[in-house]
Write a protein that holds these residues in place. Structure first.
Motif, PDB file in Angstrom:
ATOM      1  N   PHE A 132      39.094  68.075  53.080  1.00 10.78           N
ATOM      2  CA  PHE A 132      38.066  68.822  53.773  1.00 10.78           C
ATOM      3  C   PHE A 132      38.414  70.242  54.013  1.00 10.78           C
ATOM      4  N   THR A 133      37.421  71.060  54.307  1.00  9.68           N
ATOM      5  CA  THR A 133      37.853  72.260  54.836  1.00  9.68           C
ATOM      6  C   THR A 133      37.526  72.324  56.401  1.00  9.68           C
ATOM      7  N   LEU A 134      38.162  73.443  57.001  1.00  5.96           N
ATOM      8  CA  LEU A 134      37.718  73.290  58.395  1.00  5.96           C
ATOM      9  C   LEU A 134      36.432  73.893  58.627  1.00  5.96           C
ATOM     10  N   ALA A 153      33.810  76.143  63.815  1.00 10.58           N
ATOM     11  CA  ALA A 153      34.191  75.759  65.164  1.00 10.58           C
ATOM     12  C   ALA A 153      35.701  75.526  65.239  1.00 10.58           C
ATOM     13  N   GLN A 154      36.334  74.847  64.234  1.00 11.19           N
ATOM     14  CA  GLN A 154      37.684  74.718  64.134  1.00 11.19           C
ATOM     15  C   GLN A 154      38.568  76.030  63.987  1.00 11.19           C
ATOM     16  N   GLU A 155      37.943  76.835  62.699  1.00 10.19           N
ATOM     17  CA  GLU A 155      38.667  78.111  62.581  1.00 10.19           C
ATOM     18  C   GLU A 155      38.566  78.909  63.854  1.00 10.19           C
ATOM     19  N   VAL A 171      35.022  63.622  71.334  1.00 14.11           N
ATOM     20  CA  VAL A 171      35.804  62.610  70.414  1.00 14.11           C
ATOM     21  C   VAL A 171      35.057  62.905  69.122  1.00 14.11           C
ATOM     22  N   GLY A 172      36.236  62.760  68.224  1.00 15.26           N
ATOM     23  CA  GLY A 172      35.909  63.013  66.643  1.00 15.26           C
ATOM     24  C   GLY A 172      35.617  64.389  66.345  1.00 15.26           C
ATOM     25  N   SER A 173      35.746  65.377  66.943  1.00 17.76           N
ATOM     26  CA  SER A 173      35.389  66.493  66.716  1.00 17.76           C
ATOM     27  C   SER A 173      36.565  67.338  65.875  1.00 17.76           C
ATOM     28  N   GLY A 174      37.745  66.632  65.738  1.00 18.72           N
ATOM     29  CA  GLY A 174      38.525  67.146  64.694  1.00 18.72           C
ATOM     30  C   GLY A 174      39.773  68.011  65.354  1.00 18.72           C
ATOM     31  N   LYS A 175      40.329  67.659  66.530  1.00 18.40           N
ATOM     32  CA  LYS A 175      41.293  68.165  67.279  1.00 18.40           C
ATOM     33  C   LYS A 175      42.733  68.191  66.548  1.00 18.40           C
ATOM     34  N   THR A 176      42.768  67.074  65.788  1.00 18.21           N
ATOM     35  CA  THR A 176      44.200  66.806  65.355  1.00 18.21           C
ATOM     36  C   THR A 176      44.529  67.851  64.173  1.00 18.21           C
ATOM     37  N   VAL A 177      43.750  68.023  63.447  1.00 16.35           N
ATOM     38  CA  VAL A 177      43.928  68.836  62.274  1.00 16.35           C
ATOM     39  C   VAL A 177      44.186  70.406  62.773  1.00 16.35           C
ATOM     40  N   ASN A 224      28.048  66.423  58.180  1.00 16.60           N
ATOM     41  CA  ASN A 224      27.564  65.436  57.876  1.00 16.60           C
ATOM     42  C   ASN A 224      27.880  64.140  58.997  1.00 16.60           C
ATOM     43  N   ARG A 225      28.029  64.271  59.985  1.00 16.87           N
ATOM     44  CA  ARG A 225      28.219  63.156  61.139  1.00 16.87           C
ATOM     45  C   ARG A 225      26.762  62.839  61.221  1.00 16.87           C
ATOM     46  N   GLN A 226      26.569  61.622  61.541  1.00 19.81           N
ATOM     47  CA  GLN A 226      25.505  61.020  62.003  1.00 19.81           C
ATOM     48  C   GLN A 226      25.550  60.494  63.370  1.00 19.81           C
ATOM     49  N   VAL A 257      42.116  56.539  68.168  1.00 18.21           N
ATOM     50  CA  VAL A 257      42.287  55.665  66.856  1.00 18.21           C
ATOM     51  C   VAL A 257      41.229  56.185  65.742  1.00 18.21           C
ATOM     52  N   ASP A 258      41.804  56.475  64.720  1.00 19.05           N
ATOM     53  CA  ASP A 258      40.710  57.149  63.605  1.00 19.05           C
ATOM     54  C   ASP A 258      40.759  56.209  62.492  1.00 19.05           C
ATOM     55  N   VAL A 259      39.731  55.540  62.347  1.00 18.92           N
ATOM     56  CA  VAL A 259      39.312  54.819  61.032  1.00 18.92           C
ATOM     57  C   VAL A 259      38.105  55.058  60.607  1.00 18.92           C
ATOM     58  N   GLY A 298      31.449  56.275  64.055  1.00 22.05           N
ATOM     59  CA  GLY A 298      30.611  57.530  63.691  1.00 22.05           C
ATOM     60  C   GLY A 298      31.733  58.898  63.293  1.00 22.05           C
ATOM     61  N   ARG A 299      32.913  58.272  62.774  1.00 19.59           N
ATOM     62  CA  ARG A 299      33.916  59.490  62.484  1.00 19.59           C
ATOM     63  C   ARG A 299      33.878  59.642  60.872  1.00 19.59           C
ATOM     64  N   GLY A 300      33.006  58.936  60.213  1.00 21.99           N
ATOM     65  CA  GLY A 300      32.592  59.435  58.939  1.00 21.99           C
ATOM     66  C   GLY A 300      31.269  59.888  58.658  1.00 21.99           C
TER      67      GLY A 300
HETATM   68  P1  ADP Z   1      39.728  64.023  67.586  1.00 19.74           P
HETATM   69  O1  ADP Z   1      39.203  65.229  67.996  1.00 19.74           O
HETATM   70  O2  ADP Z   1      38.857  62.926  68.291  1.00 19.74           O
HETATM   71  O3  ADP Z   1      40.995  63.901  67.855  1.00 19.74           O
HETATM   72  P2  ADP Z   1      40.180  63.664  64.988  1.00 19.74           P
HETATM   73  O4  ADP Z   1      40.899  64.962  64.941  1.00 19.74           O
HETATM   74  O5  ADP Z   1      40.830  62.277  64.806  1.00 19.74           O
HETATM   75  O6  ADP Z   1      39.176  63.753  66.145  1.00 19.74           O
HETATM   76  O7  ADP Z   1      39.205  63.730  63.844  1.00 19.74           O
HETATM   77  C1  ADP Z   1      38.429  62.786  63.617  1.00 19.74           C
HETATM   78  C2  ADP Z   1      37.826  62.686  61.899  1.00 19.74           C
HETATM   79  O8  ADP Z   1      37.253  63.733  61.529  1.00 19.74           O
HETATM   80  C3  ADP Z   1      39.323  62.430  61.184  1.00 19.74           C
HETATM   81  O9  ADP Z   1      39.017  61.350  60.317  1.00 19.74           O
HETATM   82  C4  ADP Z   1      39.364  63.827  60.527  1.00 19.74           C
HETATM   83  O10 ADP Z   1      40.252  63.689  59.358  1.00 19.74           O
HETATM   84  C5  ADP Z   1      38.026  64.176  60.292  1.00 19.74           C
HETATM   85  N1  ADP Z   1      37.943  65.630  60.268  1.00 19.74           N
HETATM   86  C6  ADP Z   1      38.437  66.389  61.242  1.00 19.74           C
HETATM   87  N2  ADP Z   1      38.089  67.567  60.766  1.00 19.74           N
HETATM   88  C7  ADP Z   1      37.083  67.790  59.666  1.00 19.74           C
HETATM   89  C8  ADP Z   1      36.303  68.490  58.847  1.00 19.74           C
HETATM   90  N3  ADP Z   1      36.254  69.684  59.136  1.00 19.74           N
HETATM   91  N4  ADP Z   1      35.533  68.229  57.969  1.00 19.74           N
HETATM   92  C9  ADP Z   1      35.374  66.760  57.598  1.00 19.74           C
HETATM   93  N5  ADP Z   1      36.020  65.783  58.224  1.00 19.74           N
HETATM   94  C10 ADP Z   1      37.048  66.193  59.624  1.00 19.74           C
END
Ligand code: ADP
Ligand code: MG
Length: 698
Positions: A273-275, A278-280, A304-310, A460-462, A562-564, A591-593
């Motif tokens: 995926f691309t950032l 907000a992540q950038e 939760v689920g906002s994509g902090k890990t990446v 695309n989060r719902q 946990v992320d599934v 709601g993470r996909g």
């Molecule tokens: P949290 O902020 O709760 O730690 P995660 O980092 O686990 O959230 O991210 C939640 C899910 O969203 C993961 O499956 C991750 O791969 C996905 N994700 C993160 N950034 C994006 C993005 N820019 N586009 C699509 N999916 C993303």
């Protein structure tokens, strides 16, 4: 019992009469070390023994002090043997009931004697009664004076008597009021006037010994101006101490991470995926900090689920590029393991060593890890707090990432600062949290940190659709589970318990697992709980991740991180027992996909008003910030539910959520002290944070 004239507030409680080593140890257990600590150990509630009530006017539910003449004392045999004593004051009769009593006691309660007693009035079969009243036999012609002040009831610990605490606070109050040359007040007059605060001596005397006319309702919910004044001082000290930490860390050196390099391009290529913007944005803020020679101390807040890990992985990348090492700390082994998997995947072609360091590693694993840490530069070490054990030595630690900080708490976070320090050098720090707290709160709680916020979810989060149903409709849920699994989706079923007992929680999960396995024959059910071996947990999580298990029965071990993304249905049993923050976290496992997800909150009827409102909030919104705001409003002034699991500091008197309205003034007051009265700051910090502040003496 006169208090020694030379005592000061900071002397040990051992100096007070009635305190020997045994009592001291018990006092220490409730946080009382010094005389001053006695005064900050505030009453839980009060009893009004300042007026006598007429028996004829009593109502069930109230607590009252009454006097009456004994008409009859007798033992009643029945389901439970009890001693009954009927008293009369001319306006009515009242029954005193004792389930535990001695013969001597029975003999002393003679017909004709006059009793003064205190207790909670309840409805009995014939008359109003008090069970186990406090009482004394009095001489009606020479009756002892009644109390002049309300009686404070203190929080206790085993073996500590109410009487002991009452005596000790009386002595401590003497010390407080008698001390002229070393005044107890640490706030300058100007500050007291500006913020309309009563002075300390008055406030403490009032809360421990309120006058008869005091507003008990207000005191009960800790909103009396004297209590608020104490909360104010504590919040102010907390704020000042965090600012102090900030000043000190900013005076230290860090390695500037200047190199851009090609790693990033490679990394982004293999990411599917691309950032988001907000992540950038937050990554930009982090990278700016990393280039400086001053340690970064940044909080990354995102729901939760906002994509902090990446984002943290990309921050790590920049550090690796400069040939420094990275440590990533997670609150649970489960989450550390998951990060290990994710990072191993993300960094697989980048010649970066990813290590998993847990508390239970074998000697050879340990040696191999240490060897790598010693000899390789591009390393990301992932683990729980085991990462910071004494024998783990990094050779060139450039960045510490702390995930889900709310699980660690403020003190643990600060004590980590200590670990990273060598001479006047500190690694950069990135602290991640999903605790959605309003801005004014964040500015106090995280006064030592800069804050970046991921303010929008990935595309695309719902929204998760949340329903609230009673436990006895669990049968209907089977259909939901089947539908989800038929569609190729997966399900979590979370078992909760009110007690912190892990054993019981695991037992419940195991039972539920068995029931569900039987009932849902064709679905693969898995079980995960905190008492399993790490390897076992890993296997189970891997199987769930690969969709070999469709339904995962779990305890709250899966609460954080946990992320599934394929999981789309979350079922939480006894949801009324969990806090809003915790429920929001748990629900965030789905709601993470990009598929529509559902969450079923089951409750045990009957549901109280407050619990109902709380579950309703979750049903109505998925937005963590909104939930936090609503939680604050609902909490109201009376609730003392505390700050567990939120990462907010555990304070002695103040409750950062309950007292949030004080924070704007606390910040103004902090500025005033810094500008005009800097000499007061140390004293305040010392009073409220005492020894715990050592770690910031960097
Ligand atoms: P949290 O902020 O709760 O730690 P995660 O980092 O686990 O959230 O991210 C939640 C899910 O969203 C993961 O499956 C991750 O791969 C996905 N994700 C993160 N950034 C994006 C993005 N820019 N586009 C699509 N999916 C993303
Ligand atoms: Mg996370």
């Amino acid at each position: 019992m006169a208090t020694k004239a030379s005592l000061t507030l900071t002397d040990s409680v051992l100096e007070l009469s009635g305190v020997g080593p045994k009592v001291e140890e018990k006092l220490n257990r409730v946080g009382i070390m010094t005389i001053q600590d006695c005064l900050f150990h505030l009453p839980l509630r009060y009893q009004d023994k300042t007026r006598l009530s007429l028996i004829g006017t009593l109502q069930a539910g109230q607590e009252a002090l009454v006097e009456g003449t004994i008409e009859i004392t007798q033992i009643k045999f029945g389901r439970r043997r009890s001693l009954l004593c009927l008293i009369n004051d001319g306006t009515g009769t009242l029954m005193l009931r004792f389930f535990h009593f001695s013969r001597a006691q029975q003999q002393r309660l003679e017909k004709g004697s006059v009793l003064r007693c205190y207790g909670q009035i309840r409805r009995g079969s014939q008359t109003l009664e008090i069970a186990h009243p406090e009482y004394r036999v009095i001489d009606p012609d020479n009756s002892p004076a009644i109390e002049k002040q309300l009686t404070a009831i203190y929080p206790l610990t085993e073996g500590l008597q109410q009487r002991t605490l009452q005596k000790l606070t009386s002595q401590a109050l003497d010390v407080l009021t008698s001390h002229k040359d070393k005044p107890a007040e640490l706030l300058p007059d100007e500050l007291l006037t500006t913020f309309d605060l009563p002075d300390l001596v008055y406030a403490l005397s009032y809360v421990h010994r309120p006058p008869p006319e005091a507003d008990l309702q207000l005191l009960k919910v800790r909103q009396h101006q004297t209590q608020q004044r104490l909360s104010f001082e504590e919040l102010l000290s907390q704020h000042l101490s965090l600012q102090r930490v900030r000043q000190k860390t900013q005076a230290l050196q860090a390695t500037p991470m200047k190199r851009q390099g090609q790693l990033r391009e490679k990394f982004m290529k293999q990411l599917d995926f691309t950032l988001t913007r907000a992540q950038e944005k937050v990554l930009g803020e982090i990278e700016q900090d990393l280039q400086k020679d001053m340690p970064m101390l940044r909080l990354l807040q995102g729901d939760v689920g906002s994509g902090k890990t990446v984002v943290s992985a990309l921050a790590a990348l920049r550090v690796l590029q400069s040939d420094c090492q990275v440590a990533l700390m997670a609150p649970t082994e489960l989450l550390a393991e998951q990060h290990f998997q994710t990072f191993s995947q993300w960094f697989k072609d980048l010649d970066v060593e990813i290590l998993l360091i847990t508390g239970k590693a074998s000697k050879s694993e340990r040696d191999s890890n240490l060897n790598i840490l010693n000899n390789k530069q591009r390393v990301i070490a992932i683990g729980t707090h085991a990462l910071f054990q004494k024998d783990i030595m990094f050779s060139n630690l450039g960045l510490i990432i702390i995930d889900e900080q709310h699980r660690f708490g403020v003190h643990q976070r600060l004590s980590l600062l200590d670990k990273g320090i060598a001479e006047d050098y500190l690694p950069h720090q990135l602290i991640m949290t999903a605790t959605p707290i309003p801005r004014t709160l964040a500015m106090t709680v995280y006064a030592d940190l800069d804050i970046s916020i991921i303010d929008a979810p990935p595309p695309n989060r719902q929204d998760i659709n949340t329903v609230v149903i009673s436990n006895d409709r669990r049968d209907e849920i089977s259909t939901r589970i089947k539908t989800a699994c038929d569609d190729g989706r997966q399900v979590y079923w979370v078992c909760t318990l009110i007690e912190e007992s892990e054993v019981l929680q695991c037992q419940t999960a195991t039972d539920t697992y068995q029931q569900l396995s039987e009932k849902l024959g064709d679905i693969n059910v898995g079980l995960i709980h905190g008492r399993m071996k790490n390897k076992e947990k890993e296997t189970i999580m891997a199987s769930f991740k690969d969709n070999k298990t469709q339904l995962l029965v779990a305890t709250t071990v899966i609460e954080v991180g946990v992320d599934v993304p394929n999981a789309s249905l979350m079922i939480i049993e006894n949801a009324e027992r969990l806090g809003l923050f915790q429920l929001h976290q748990l629900r965030g496992r789905v709601g993470r996909g990009n598929v529509k997800s559902d969450c079923v909150l089951m409750y045990q009827a009957p549901l109280g008003d407050l619990a109902r409102s709380r579950l309703k909030i979750l049903r109505n919104t998925n937005d963590g910030f909104e939930i936090a705001e609503k939680d604050l409003q609902l909490r109201g002034p009376g609730e003392l539910t505390g700050t567990r699991q939120t990462g907010l500091p555990d304070l002695r008197i103040a409750d950062i959520l309950r007292d949030a309205k004080l924070l704007a003034n606390v910040q103004r007051a902090a500025k005033m002290l810094q500008q005009k009265y800097p000499q007061h700051i140390d004293l305040l910090i010392k009073r409220w944070l005492g020894k715990e502040l050592d770690y910031s003496n960097v």
